[in-house]
Motif scaffolding. Sequence first.
Motif, mmCIF file in Angstrom:
data_model
loop_
_atom_site.group_PDB
_atom_site.id
_atom_site.type_symbol
_atom_site.label_atom_id
_atom_site.label_comp_id
_atom_site.label_asym_id
_atom_site.label_seq_id
_atom_site.Cartn_x
_atom_site.Cartn_y
_atom_site.Cartn_z
ATOM 1 N N GLU A 50 3.765 6.343 -12.498
ATOM 2 C CA GLU A 50 3.320 4.789 -12.796
ATOM 3 C C GLU A 50 3.110 4.006 -11.534
ATOM 4 O O GLU A 50 4.345 3.806 -11.023
ATOM 5 C CB GLU A 50 4.187 4.496 -13.859
ATOM 6 N N GLY A 51 2.156 3.459 -11.231
ATOM 7 C CA GLY A 51 2.251 2.336 -10.126
ATOM 8 C C GLY A 51 1.687 3.133 -8.760
ATOM 9 O O GLY A 51 1.657 2.355 -7.827
ATOM 10 N N VAL A 52 1.455 4.312 -8.856
ATOM 11 C CA VAL A 52 1.138 4.964 -7.549
ATOM 12 C C VAL A 52 -0.207 5.249 -7.509
ATOM 13 O O VAL A 52 -0.852 5.839 -8.634
ATOM 14 C CB VAL A 52 1.961 6.081 -7.166
ATOM 15 N N ARG A 53 -1.066 4.978 -6.782
ATOM 16 C CA ARG A 53 -2.532 5.285 -6.536
ATOM 17 C C ARG A 53 -3.152 6.161 -5.315
ATOM 18 O O ARG A 53 -2.487 5.473 -4.373
ATOM 19 C CB ARG A 53 -3.544 4.072 -6.879
ATOM 20 N N HIS A 54 -3.905 6.852 -5.380
ATOM 21 C CA HIS A 54 -4.453 7.562 -4.229
ATOM 22 C C HIS A 54 -5.842 7.241 -3.813
ATOM 23 O O HIS A 54 -6.552 7.098 -4.972
ATOM 24 C CB HIS A 54 -4.162 9.247 -4.497
ATOM 25 N N VAL A 55 -6.017 6.870 -2.703
ATOM 26 C CA VAL A 55 -7.453 6.554 -2.101
ATOM 27 C C VAL A 55 -7.921 7.546 -1.177
ATOM 28 O O VAL A 55 -7.226 7.744 -0.202
ATOM 29 C CB VAL A 55 -7.414 5.210 -1.402
ATOM 30 N N LEU A 56 -9.136 8.197 -1.657
ATOM 31 C CA LEU A 56 -9.608 9.424 -0.894
ATOM 32 C C LEU A 56 -10.931 8.875 -0.270
ATOM 33 O O LEU A 56 -11.798 8.403 -0.830
ATOM 34 C CB LEU A 56 -9.662 10.533 -1.703
ATOM 35 N N ASP A 79 1.592 2.205 -3.253
ATOM 36 C CA ASP A 79 2.796 2.160 -4.105
ATOM 37 C C ASP A 79 3.147 0.853 -4.616
ATOM 38 O O ASP A 79 3.618 -0.014 -4.036
ATOM 39 C CB ASP A 79 4.002 2.462 -3.512
ATOM 40 N N GLY A 80 2.707 0.629 -6.165
ATOM 41 C CA GLY A 80 2.956 -0.525 -6.724
ATOM 42 C C GLY A 80 4.257 -0.577 -7.615
ATOM 43 O O GLY A 80 4.419 -1.356 -8.631
#
Length: 311
Positions: A50-56, A79-80
């Motif tokens: 939760e709170g972690v996003r991946h940008v490809l 990383d939020g």
Amino acid sequence: MSDRRIEELTELTAADAAAVTDLIQAAAAADGQPAISEQGRLRLRPGSREGVRHVLLFAPGAAGDAGGRGELAGYGQIDGTDPVEAPAAEFVVHPGHRLRGHGRALGRELLAATGKRLRVWAHGGHPAARHLAVRLGLELFRELRQLRRPLDAGLTGLSEPRLPEGVTVRTFVPGQDEQAWLALNAAAFAHHPEQGSMTLRDLLDREGEPWFDPAGFFLAERGGALVGFHWTKVHQPQGLGEVYVVGVAPAEQGGGLGGALTAIGLRHLARDRGLRTAMLYVDADNVPAVTVYERLGFTTHETDLMYRTET
């Protein structure tokens, strides 16, 4: 580059995680160190955080085409998880796709995804990263130094560790010590959210890594309660031993326990593991810690930089 494609995901598929890992390794071979931290690399594994996003970022190309999306040319992670600080990010472009505007495009995407409230790591502080930070309107505000010192069997320059009276030291027991260690770590690093907020899952992830060795994870006790620790790490390909993290309970700080635990760990790395170089990370503005490590013979090897949106 209008046909560039960027995707933001909350969890990676196994195939995407493998492709991102390959990209990180290719960039590390070119740059001399990974652009994505250990924590970031662990978060590539299945299971959402939760709170972690991946940008490809995908670029046109047939080779390595990811399901018609193009070639994976860049990766970023947001990383939020910190409830107080602005989200932290890391990103990297494949060496074969650099100088085409992908880095700037990734950076802008990360800024847009966080409402332009962002902290960004530049591991190694390479000139290209410094230049990109300026182009993105970011300001430097943190320096994390990597210090190193030589080791030898005689541990030249290191005195014998002297533990405070009533303190004993043993090694970590997996399956037994996790909760007590997490509580001590949170107390010791209440001022340092990156370290102090470590969860049981974070700890177990590290216990599952090939480098994890409980024989190099030292726990100090007083009356059966944990009061300090020194967790060492071996970087086998490089032949480096790391002072991974040293923590002391607030009530025990200032009594010499941290220095004694550091010396115990360095002896383990030199004598038990036969390593010839020790390393550690410390914030440049943590003057007391820098002073202690310099007295132990450590000198600056390189510096990681953190930038943020202008305040």
